[in-house]
Motif scaffolding. Structure first.
Motif, short mmCIF file in Angstrom:
data_model
loop_
_atom_site.label_atom_id
_atom_site.label_comp_id
_atom_site.label_asym_id
_atom_site.label_seq_id
_atom_site.Cartn_x
_atom_site.Cartn_y
_atom_site.Cartn_z
N SER A 1 1.29 4.24 2.81
CA SER A 1 1.54 4.56 1.40
C SER A 1 3.04 4.51 1.11
O SER A 1 3.87 4.53 2.02
CB SER A 1 1.01 5.94 1.06
N TRP B 1 5.73 7.13 -5.04
CA TRP B 1 4.71 7.51 -6.03
C TRP B 1 4.41 8.99 -5.96
O TRP B 1 4.17 9.63 -6.98
CB TRP B 1 3.42 6.72 -5.79
N LYS C 1 -5.76 4.73 -2.08
CA LYS C 1 -6.08 5.34 -3.37
C LYS C 1 -6.74 6.69 -3.20
O LYS C 1 -6.41 7.65 -3.90
CB LYS C 1 -6.99 4.40 -4.17
N HIS D 1 -2.59 4.35 -8.35
CA HIS D 1 -3.94 3.95 -7.94
C HIS D 1 -4.03 2.42 -7.80
O HIS D 1 -4.68 1.90 -6.88
CB HIS D 1 -4.96 4.43 -8.96
N GLU D 2 -3.36 1.73 -8.73
CA GLU D 2 -3.41 0.27 -8.72
C GLU D 2 -2.62 -0.32 -7.56
O GLU D 2 -3.08 -1.25 -6.90
CB GLU D 2 -2.86 -0.26 -10.04
N ARG D 3 -1.43 0.23 -7.31
CA ARG D 3 -0.55 -0.32 -6.28
C ARG D 3 -0.89 0.17 -4.88
O ARG D 3 -0.55 -0.47 -3.90
CB ARG D 3 0.91 0.04 -6.59
N GLU D 4 -1.54 1.33 -4.81
CA GLU D 4 -1.87 1.92 -3.50
C GLU D 4 -3.37 1.80 -3.26
O GLU D 4 -4.05 2.78 -2.96
CB GLU D 4 -1.44 3.39 -3.46
N MET D 5 -3.90 0.58 -3.39
CA MET D 5 -5.34 0.38 -3.29
C MET D 5 -5.90 0.86 -1.96
O MET D 5 -6.96 1.49 -1.90
CB MET D 5 -5.66 -1.10 -3.49
N SER E 1 0.22 7.60 -16.62
CA SER E 1 0.56 6.20 -16.33
C SER E 1 1.09 6.05 -14.91
O SER E 1 0.80 5.05 -14.24
CB SER E 1 1.59 5.68 -17.33
N ALA F 1 -1.98 6.14 -12.73
CA ALA F 1 -2.74 4.90 -12.85
C ALA F 1 -2.07 3.77 -12.07
O ALA F 1 -2.74 2.99 -11.37
CB ALA F 1 -2.88 4.51 -14.32
N LEU F 2 -0.74 3.68 -12.15
CA LEU F 2 -0.02 2.66 -11.40
C LEU F 2 -0.10 2.91 -9.90
O LEU F 2 -0.24 1.97 -9.10
CB LEU F 2 1.45 2.63 -11.83
#
Length: 548
Positions: A436, A440, A342, A335-339, A329, A332-333
């Motif tokens: 970045s 994370w 990524k 990847h979503e927040r660090e578009m 998780s 996944a977060l």
């Protein structure tokens, strides 16, 4: 998109309710008569979309933009009178009023600072919004629920939330508070439980304030079963309680109802099974024992032994599968927040698979900046060596540091450069990329390696709230190493405790409730509530003295 009706927005609310405790949500409930001021008249609404060729400066100077800016100032200063004056003037001049503008007005009407004026004008503004055909959102409904609460009508506030859900708008935690707190203040326990059930149905997780509210009314109406249930919900989600919640807990255990409720005899094996099933620290089999409780404030020693009852608290297990799911998780977060970065984060995941796992991960910027304006590499290196000495494999910890700090600032000093190169050569340094968030990176590295995380970051900001309050606090408690700074500048490591800092219910029915600590109190002993009473012999045939 909401479905439109002849009276589109008002029709989302109540028809004549069947319960006499609920007052119809209508204009007459907020104002004795409809205002006759010009502001209540329905004026033609112009398009709020500025011409596409207008410059940025020209758009800022549009009447609607100027009005938004002025209302923002009113919101910051809680100036309802000024906001209403601006609103009335805008209506008189035919300035288009958007959802944001209406919500700004309704928010100020409902914040409770100017109750009489807010009630007098709030519903009028709400009706005008409906006449203008402006669709409501969650903020609109929540403001109306707050106005209902000011009117001391929690039933109306709850109906607002239910209509919100029926209209396809997901309620938020704040949407429920007016109804929940209002019912609690009136001692209407069953209504409180219905609001709570609606929250659960909508997937809205109660936090300490809401759970304390439910606990408060349960204590007042002597519902031992509900008190027991809510204490365990607090254990699972809040873990440590603030002073206000502690007072309610103490009140229950010192009450006559708290004394009378419990099992005189119980099945000890069943209790042990409950403890094992829950991972330790609680059994969930109900109140054990009867009689007067002894409630004291106490402390634990370094091994987790209570200085009052001498009971040793336990370290509650974390399921390895939960850890793996949590690592997924976090990734996944990220990847979503660090578009934009990524690909860089995925590269980091591959790097970890090649060079990990590690025994510890260090949030280098946090560690190196303690008591310093610029990153102190000497201090950072000292912590790296201390952590390495504690490692069973003597492997260097992973140092996570942003690229700008690896190649700029104090890092350019020859001595620091050599230090960084030595870590890099040992595959113990990872420079997070430009653009970045290094949080994370060090968090994922620590979770995926199932190792210690060295940082004084309390991880309370929005980023970490995305991770939820179920598993993350438990993981942090068992893996975070904090740093303590002495008066002479020395830094020592504060290792995770060998016990879980969470409400614990022992096999003999005793309770230990930890109090929250502020960041500046981390070096002081934590205060606990120790709650005990004499227990009877156990047996296979349990007898119930009271509810649960």
């Amino acid at each position: 998109m909401l479905l439109r009706h002849p009276r589109p927005l008002l029709s989302l609310f109540l028809r004549r309710p069947s319960s006499p405790s609920l007052i119809p949500f209508h204009l007459s409930t907020f104002a004795a008569a409809k205002p006759t001021s010009p502001s209540s008249s329905s004026l033609p609404i112009m398009s709020s979309s500025p011409p596409t060729k207008l410059s940025k400066k020209a758009r800022r100077e549009l009447p609607e933009s100027v009005l938004k800016h002025q209302l923002d100032i009113c919101s910051k200063t809680n100036d309802l009178a000024r906001a209403l004056s601006l609103y009335d003037d805008a209506r008189a001049k035919g300035i288009p009023l958007s959802l944001r503008i209406y919500n700004s007005i309704l928010y100020l009407c409902s914040n409770g600072l100017t109750e009489d004026l807010g009630l007098e004008r709030g519903f009028e503004v709400f009706e005008q919004m409906d006449l203008d055909g402006v669709e409501p959102n969650e903020a609109t409904f929540t403001s109306m629920a707050r106005l209902a609460a000011i009117r001391e009508n929690p039933g109306m506030a709850f109906e607002v939330v239910k209509r919100m859900k029926a209209s396809g708008i997901a309620p938020k935690l704040r949407s429920y508070w007016p109804a929940l707190e209002g019912f609690c203040r009136k001692g209407m326990a069953e209504k409180v439980y219905k609001v709570d059930a609606h929250m659960v149905e909508c997937g809205v997780a109660a936090e300490e304030a809401e759970l304390r509210c439910i606990l408060r009314v349960s204590v007042d109406v002597r519902r031992g079963d509900k008190v027991y249930e809510v204490l365990h919900r607090i254990r699972a989600s809040v873990r440590q309680v603030d002073e206000e919640t502690a007072r309610v807990v103490v009140e229950w255990f010192e009450s006559k109802a708290g004394t009378e409720v419990g099992l005189r005899e119980w099945d000890a094996e069943r209790v042990k099974e409950g403890v094992a099933k829950g991972g330790g620290g609680w059994h969930g089999q109900g109140w054990l024992g009867v009689g007067k409780w002894n409630v004291v404030r106490t402390q634990l020693d370094d091994s987790g032994v209570c200085s009052s009852c001498w009971e040793k608290l336990v370290c509650i297990d974390i399921d390895p599968k939960e850890t793996e799911e949590f690592a997924s998780s976090v990734a996944a977060l990220a990847h979503e927040r660090e578009m934009k970065t990524k690909a860089e984060f995925m590269r980091f995941q591959n790097w970890l698979q090649q060079h990990g796992p590690f025994d510890a991960v260090i949030d280098a910027a946090n560690v190196g900046l303690i008591n310093h304006r610029d990153l102190n590499f000497s201090q950072l290196n000292s912590i790296v060596k201390k952590v390495q000495s504690l490692s069973p494999t003597k492997k260097l910890p992973l140092v996570v540091l942003h690229r700008s700090r690896v190649y700029g600032g104090p890092a350019v000093h020859p001595r620091n450069r050599l230090l960084l190169e030595s870590w890099e050569k040992s595959k113990a340094l990872y420079a997070t990329p430009t653009g970045s968030n290094d949080d994370w990176y060090w968090l994922y590295a620590a979770v995926s390696s199932k190792c210690l995380l060295v940082t004084n970051d309390e991880m309370r900001d929005h980023l970490f709230q995305l991770l939820g309050n179920s598993f993350f606090p438990r993981w942090k408690e068992k893996h975070q190493v904090r740093l303590s700074v002495s008066r002479n500048g020395g830094i020592s490591l504060l290792m995770p405790p060998p016990y879980s800092i969470v409400i614990q219910e022992s096999e003999n029915g005793h309770w230990h409730v930890p109090m929250v600590m502020e960041e500046d109190e981390l070096e002081k002993p934590r205060q606990w509530l120790c709650i005990t009473r004499p227990t009877a012999a156990t047996g296979s045939n349990a007898k119930l003295s009271g509810l649960f």
